[in-house]
Design an enzyme around this catalytic site. Structure first.
Site, PDB file in Angstrom:
ATOM      1  N   ASP A   1       0.832  -1.196   0.000  1.00 36.58           N
ATOM      2  CA  ASP A   1       0.000   0.000   0.000  1.00 36.58           C
ATOM      3  C   ASP A   1       0.870   1.251   0.000  1.00 36.58           C
ATOM      4  O   ASP A   1       1.900   1.291   0.668  1.00 36.58           O
ATOM      5  CB  ASP A   1      -0.937   0.027   1.212  1.00 36.58           C
ATOM      6  CG  ASP A   1      -2.050   1.037   0.992  1.00 36.58           C
ATOM      7  OD1 ASP A   1      -2.955   0.765   0.181  1.00 36.58           O
ATOM      8  OD2 ASP A   1      -1.995   2.135   1.588  1.00 36.58           O
TER       9      ASP A   1
HETATM   10  C1  LIG Z   1       2.948   8.482  -5.654  1.00 34.56           C
HETATM   11  C2  LIG Z   1       2.668   7.480  -6.723  1.00 34.56           C
HETATM   12  C3  LIG Z   1       1.634   6.554  -6.615  1.00 34.56           C
HETATM   13  N1  LIG Z   1       1.419   5.644  -7.591  1.00 34.56           N
HETATM   14  C4  LIG Z   1       0.363   4.614  -7.476  1.00 34.56           C
HETATM   15  C5  LIG Z   1       0.860   3.328  -6.807  1.00 34.56           C
HETATM   16  C6  LIG Z   1      -0.422   2.633  -6.435  1.00 34.56           C
HETATM   17  O1  LIG Z   1      -0.862   1.853  -7.530  1.00 34.56           O
HETATM   18  C7  LIG Z   1      -1.363   3.797  -6.210  1.00 34.56           C
HETATM   19  C8  LIG Z   1      -1.614   3.912  -4.750  1.00 34.56           C
HETATM   20  O2  LIG Z   1      -2.777   3.230  -4.384  1.00 34.56           O
HETATM   21  P1  LIG Z   1      -2.829   1.912  -3.516  1.00 34.56           P
HETATM   22  O3  LIG Z   1      -4.127   1.947  -2.768  1.00 34.56           O
HETATM   23  O4  LIG Z   1      -1.574   1.727  -2.738  1.00 34.56           O
HETATM   24  O5  LIG Z   1      -2.872   0.725  -4.587  1.00 34.56           O
HETATM   25  P2  LIG Z   1      -3.906   0.389  -5.751  1.00 34.56           P
HETATM   26  O6  LIG Z   1      -5.305   0.644  -5.293  1.00 34.56           O
HETATM   27  O7  LIG Z   1      -3.486   1.114  -7.012  1.00 34.56           O
HETATM   28  O8  LIG Z   1      -3.640  -1.148  -6.012  1.00 34.56           O
HETATM   29  P3  LIG Z   1      -3.934  -2.409  -5.059  1.00 34.56           P
HETATM   30  O9  LIG Z   1      -4.579  -1.938  -3.786  1.00 34.56           O
HETATM   31  O10 LIG Z   1      -4.808  -3.326  -5.843  1.00 34.56           O
HETATM   32  O11 LIG Z   1      -2.554  -2.993  -4.830  1.00 34.56           O
HETATM   33  O12 LIG Z   1      -0.715   4.971  -6.706  1.00 34.56           O
HETATM   34  C9  LIG Z   1       2.198   5.616  -8.729  1.00 34.56           C
HETATM   35  O13 LIG Z   1       1.991   4.800  -9.627  1.00 34.56           O
HETATM   36  N2  LIG Z   1       3.214   6.512  -8.854  1.00 34.56           N
HETATM   37  C10 LIG Z   1       3.503   7.447  -7.917  1.00 34.56           C
HETATM   38  O14 LIG Z   1       4.453   8.232  -8.086  1.00 34.56           O
END
Ligand SMILES: Cc1cn([C@H]2C[C@H](O)[C@@H](COP(=O)(O)OP(=O)(O)OP(=O)(O)O)O2)c(=O)[nH]c1=O
Length: 186
Positions: free
Chosen positions: A68
């Protein structure tokens, strides 16, 4: 086979870099923050809950990774933007300032549930209203914590990063490898 309990294509791509075969499942969790919960406790709780839920869903056999990510600015958790106004509110906080990206990764197997927490400091240039509009219209912010993706178009806003790039994208590779090695999965 290892299971990645995540719907995120970015996490799957990162995990590929560790060269361990895995399959991906998606799980549905309530991601709301509890009252008074510290951001770091929140990401750890969710990563562990994702791994645990995946472990249950897949029948308590294969090891399961959950992760997360939260963007934290002035001790406030910036989740995924609900709409453009929400995105603008987030970027007003991020613009010309430093924030922290907190990512937790958890591994559940028959050896138990372990996690690592990774904190990364990120600095943004001053982002103009025109850039904010352009970035929102690109469609990139919508599904990302803090409303940005460092690996995408928002890379141009980042002046400095101290910590783990892969953790900012969503899966800290060094710490994930350590967890897998501890459980003899790598
Ligand atoms: C800050 C940042 C976040 N993110 C993304 C990562 C995560 O996918 C998302 C954060 O949300 P999360 O809730 O951590 O993850 P998710 O809902 O996308 O996936 P899952 O719960 O199924 O594993 O934001 C990037 O891709 N690049 C970045 O620089």
């Amino acid at each position: 086979m290892l299971i990645l309990a995540s719907a995120s294509p970015r996490r799957a791509e990162l995990l590929t870099q560790l060269q361990v075969p895995f399959k991906q499942i998606s799980i549905d969790l309530d991601e709301s923050v509890r009252s008074g919960e510290e951001p770091r406790d929140y990401v750890v709780r969710l990563a562990r809950a994702k791994a645990e839920a995946g472990w249950r869903q897949a029948g308590h056999v294969d090891p399961v990774l959950g992760s997360d990510t939260a963007v934290v600015c002035q001790n406030k958790i910036l989740g995924k933007p609900q709409d453009q106004a929400d995105f603008k509110r987030m970027f007003a906080l991020l613009s010309g300032a430093h924030h922290q990206v907190m990512t937790a990764v958890a591994l559940r197997s028959d050896r138990g549930l372990q996690h690592r927490l990774v904190l990364t400091d990120v600095s943004f240039k001053v982002v103009t209203p025109e850039e904010m509009e352009w970035y929102w219209q690109s469609g990139e912010p919508q599904d990302k914590a803090g409303g940005y993706g460092i690996q995408g178009l928002a890379g141009r806003f980042v002046t400095r990063i101290q910590g783990s790039y892969s953790a900012v994208v969503g899966l800290p590779l060094y710490e994930t490898a350590e967890l897998l090695k501890e459980q003899h999965l790598l």
